[in-house]
Each structure stands twice: as structure tokens, then as C-alpha cells.
Design an enzyme around this catalytic site. Structure first.
Site, PDB file in Angstrom:
ATOM      1  CG  HIS A   1       5.750   2.644   1.526  1.00 37.23           C
ATOM      2  ND1 HIS A   1       4.658   3.193   1.619  1.00 37.23           N
ATOM      3  CD2 HIS A   1       6.290   2.056   2.948  1.00 37.23           C
ATOM      4  CE1 HIS A   1       4.827   2.926   2.015  1.00 37.23           C
ATOM      5  NE2 HIS A   1       4.918   2.042   3.003  1.00 37.23           N
TER       6      HIS A   1
ATOM      7  CE1 TYR B   1      -4.327   0.831  -0.357  1.00 37.90           C
ATOM      8  CE2 TYR B   1      -3.889   2.751   1.123  1.00 37.90           C
ATOM      9  CZ  TYR B   1      -4.489   2.082   0.283  1.00 37.90           C
ATOM     10  OH  TYR B   1      -5.536   2.672  -0.307  1.00 37.90           O
TER      11      TYR B   1
ATOM     12  CD  GLN C   1      13.699  11.223  12.063  1.00 32.63           C
ATOM     13  OE1 GLN C   1      14.170  11.598  11.578  1.00 32.63           O
ATOM     14  NE2 GLN C   1      12.655  11.076  13.033  1.00 32.63           N
TER      15      GLN C   1
HETATM   16  P1  AMP Z   1       5.795  -0.636   6.555  1.00 34.26           P
HETATM   17  O1  AMP Z   1       4.932  -0.614   4.625  1.00 34.26           O
HETATM   18  O2  AMP Z   1       4.364   0.726   7.272  1.00 34.26           O
HETATM   19  O3  AMP Z   1       6.060  -1.090   7.288  1.00 34.26           O
HETATM   20  O4  AMP Z   1       6.663   0.616   6.130  1.00 34.26           O
HETATM   21  C1  AMP Z   1       8.016   0.715   5.206  1.00 34.26           C
HETATM   22  C2  AMP Z   1       8.850   1.610   5.972  1.00 34.26           C
HETATM   23  O5  AMP Z   1       8.431   2.558   4.986  1.00 34.26           O
HETATM   24  C3  AMP Z   1       8.993   1.094   6.740  1.00 34.26           C
HETATM   25  O6  AMP Z   1      11.370   1.624   6.700  1.00 34.26           O
HETATM   26  C4  AMP Z   1       8.580   2.835   7.279  1.00 34.26           C
HETATM   27  O7  AMP Z   1       9.348   3.085   8.674  1.00 34.26           O
HETATM   28  C5  AMP Z   1       9.319   3.306   5.916  1.00 34.26           C
HETATM   29  N1  AMP Z   1       7.487   4.302   6.217  1.00 34.26           N
HETATM   30  C6  AMP Z   1       6.569   4.371   6.401  1.00 34.26           C
HETATM   31  N2  AMP Z   1       6.024   5.530   6.353  1.00 34.26           N
HETATM   32  C7  AMP Z   1       6.861   6.435   5.667  1.00 34.26           C
HETATM   33  C8  AMP Z   1       6.944   7.708   6.201  1.00 34.26           C
HETATM   34  N3  AMP Z   1       5.564   8.801   5.966  1.00 34.26           N
HETATM   35  N4  AMP Z   1       8.247   8.735   5.246  1.00 34.26           N
HETATM   36  C9  AMP Z   1       8.936   7.882   5.672  1.00 34.26           C
HETATM   37  N5  AMP Z   1       8.873   6.401   5.304  1.00 34.26           N
HETATM   38  C10 AMP Z   1       8.407   5.745   5.757  1.00 34.26           C
END
Ligand code: AMP
Length: 283
Positions: free
Chosen positions: A37, A32, A148
Site C-alpha cells: 500500500h 491494515y 498489480q
Molecule cells: P487492499 O487493501 O488489499 O484492497 O489493497 C489496496 C490496494 O493496494 C490495491 O490497489 C492493491 O492492489 C494494492 N496492493 C495490495 N497488496 C499489494 C502489494 N503487495 N503490492 C502492491 N500493491 C498492493
């Protein structure tokens, strides 16, 4: 761009790239995909020759009453975004590929997994550390990119990588935000229109405390109180803590080490997390 679902096929493609001397970057995600990302993808594209994006909603990091079954998914859109961004490989294994029958081994973090989210999501960081360790072994990247936004996750992954001598450079990138300041998150899609408007209070609270820090305040309680004032409108404040950036232990007054103000709060029934750092040059 290739979409690969098996570890064996992935290994084959990646090892070809590595033999050709290419630097491989991994961006682990639960899909998603949003601009947060994609900022990680962009960094990987800049620093590496081949970028692998993994898309896997990892069941072991969800608690029994959490949102595993409703977690937003849109694989066609994720593939499109990755293709447009120049990703070489989307690795999208299913549960059986990652956790085969009889799976019985975990990576358990110690102290870093206890505070903040760890206190409210028992087992969460065991799931995170285990799947990230497995992804590092499956992909064997030179570098891996994390946001972060998930501050504690970054700390846990960095420490695990060091402690287990995993040959991966862990790169952390700043949080990408919506124009009003809300940290981008796949879970933002759970918010109703009205809750979405109210959600901005979380980043406002953190920015207010950060401004206070920048204007010279080093008293921990004072910094927390500034944020707290803004957080009165959230439906439930799970935690608001100023912690040492490295150890995640409560920061001590007056602040002398780089710290992070971390928050988890409910807007309606949606749990959101965010953080800002307060950097200090340690002499
Ligand atoms: P997730 O799909 O939520 O598990 O996130 C995958 C990666 O994207 C992880 O390293 C998160 O920290 C990073 N991530 C999610 N949201 C953000 C954001 N708003 N800014 C930067 N990195 C993000």
C-alpha cells in the site's frame, strides 16, 4: 494530516485543494496497511500535490462465506503510517456513509469480471467496481493508484474508468513482495508460522514460469506446467491461468501478446492470489 469520515467534509477539503490548482491523488485501500500500500502512497506523493488514502473494508465485495468479519483492521497503525508518509487526508467512511439506506445502484463489469477470481467470487467485481466508482466520485481525484497484485481488479477498474468516462488517470504499480518473494497482502496475517513458510511456493511457481518464458518458451501449456510443478504443495489450487493481459481471455500458443500468469491457491484455510506478467513487444 486530516482524518475525514464524511463525504461532505471530504468534498470541501478536496475542492479547496483543486481550486488552488493542486493535483489530487487517491489510493483506495481496505486498511491494515503494509509496504505494498505504501508504495502506492509514495507514487501518489511523487505524482500529486495532495494524497488521499481511503480506508474502507467494502462489504459488497465479500461473498457470504468470506472473511468480511475477520478481515484484519488496525486503524491507529494505518493513521500513523499515513501520517509518516506525508498523506494529506485519510478518508475513513463507515458503511452507512458509503451505502446509505436504500442504496440500489451498482456498476457491473462484463467479460473482464468473469474469468479468474470472477469465476469463484460471484459479485466480487461488482462490489469492487461500484465502490471504486463511488470513491472516484467522492474524492474526484486526478489520479488513482492500484497494485498489480490484484491484476484482474486493475483491468476491471481501468476498463470501467474508460467506459464510464471517469476523468481519472488510473496508475498501476508493481507488486511489492516480502524478501522471500511472497506478495504482501493484509491476508498474510492469517497464516500460521508454518503456513507462512509454505506460502512462498506460490511466488516461486510464478517466477519459475517467468524464467522459462524469459529463456524463450512460448508454449502456454509448457509455461503453466512449470508453475504447476511448484504448486503441488499448496492445499488447494483454485486456478492457475495464463491470460491475455488486456482481455483476460486464455492466452494462445505460441504467446504473441503480453500475458499474465495468475494464481489463486489456499495455504491452510487462507486464500492467496498472485501473478506475474510476461511482456511481449507487439509489432
Ligand atoms: P487492499 O487493501 O488489499 O484492497 O489493497 C489496496 C490496494 O493496494 C490495491 O490497489 C492493491 O492492489 C494494492 N496492493 C495490495 N497488496 C499489494 C502489494 N503487495 N503490492 C502492491 N500493491 C498492493
Amino acid at each position: 494530516m486530516k482524518t475525514i469520515t464524511s463525504v461532505a467534509a471530504l468534498r470541501q477539503v478536496v475542492s479547496l485543494a483543486r481550486t488552488a490548482g493542486k493535483r489530487v491523488g487517491l489510493v483506495p485501500t481496505m486498511g491494515y496497511l503494509h509496504d505494498g500500500h505504501m508504495a502506492l502512497v509514495e507514487a501518489s506523493r511523487k505524482q500529486c500535490d495532495v494524497t488521499v488514502v481511503s480506508i474502507f473494508v467494502n462489504p459488497t465485495q465479500f461473498g457470504a462465506n468470506e472473511d468480511l468479519n475477520t478481515y484484519p483492521r488496525d486503524f491507529p497503525s494505518d493513521e500513523r503510517l499515513c501520517r509518516d508518509a506525508g498523506v494529506a487526508i485519510v478518508f475513513a467512511p463507515d458503511n452507512k456513509e458509503v451505502y446509505p439506506e436504500g442504496f440500489d445502484t451498482c456498476v457491473e463489469s462484463g467479460e473482464l469480471a468473469k474469468p479468474l477470481c470472477g469465476g469463484f467470487r460471484p459479485g466480487h467485481f461488482r462490489g469492487v467496481a461500484t465502490v471504486v466508482c463511488k470513491l472516484f466520485n467522492m474524492v474526484q481525484p486526478d489520479a488513482a493508484f492500484f497494485g498489480q497484485k490484484d491484476f484482474q481488479q486493475c483491468a476491471v477498474v481501468r476498463r470501467m474508468t474508460r467506459d464510464l468516462n471517469l476523468p481519472v488517470e488510473v496508475v498501476t504499480l508493481p507488486t511489492v513482495r516480502e524478501p522471500d518473494g511472497l506478495a504482501m497482502s493484509s491476508r498474510n496475517r492469517y497464516l500460521s508460522e508454518q503456513d507462512r513458510r509454505r506460502a512462498v511456493t506460490i511466488s516461486r511457481a510464478l517466477f519459475a514460469a517467468q524464467d522459462e518464458f524469459r529463456s524463450g518458451t512460448r508454449d502456454v501449456q509448457k509455461l503453466i506446467a512449470v508453475a504447476e510443478l511448484h504448486l503441488q504443495t499448496v492445499d488447494r489450487l483454485q486456478y492457475l491461468e495464463l491470460v491475455d493481459s488486456e482481455t483476460l481471455k486464455p492466452a494462445e500458443s505460441p504467446l504473441r501478446r503480453s500475458s499474465a500468469l495468475c494464481v489463486a491457491a489456499y495455504i491452510g484455510s487462507t486464500r492467496l492470489i498472485d501473478n506475474v506478467t510476461m511482456e511481449l513487444i507487439v509489432s
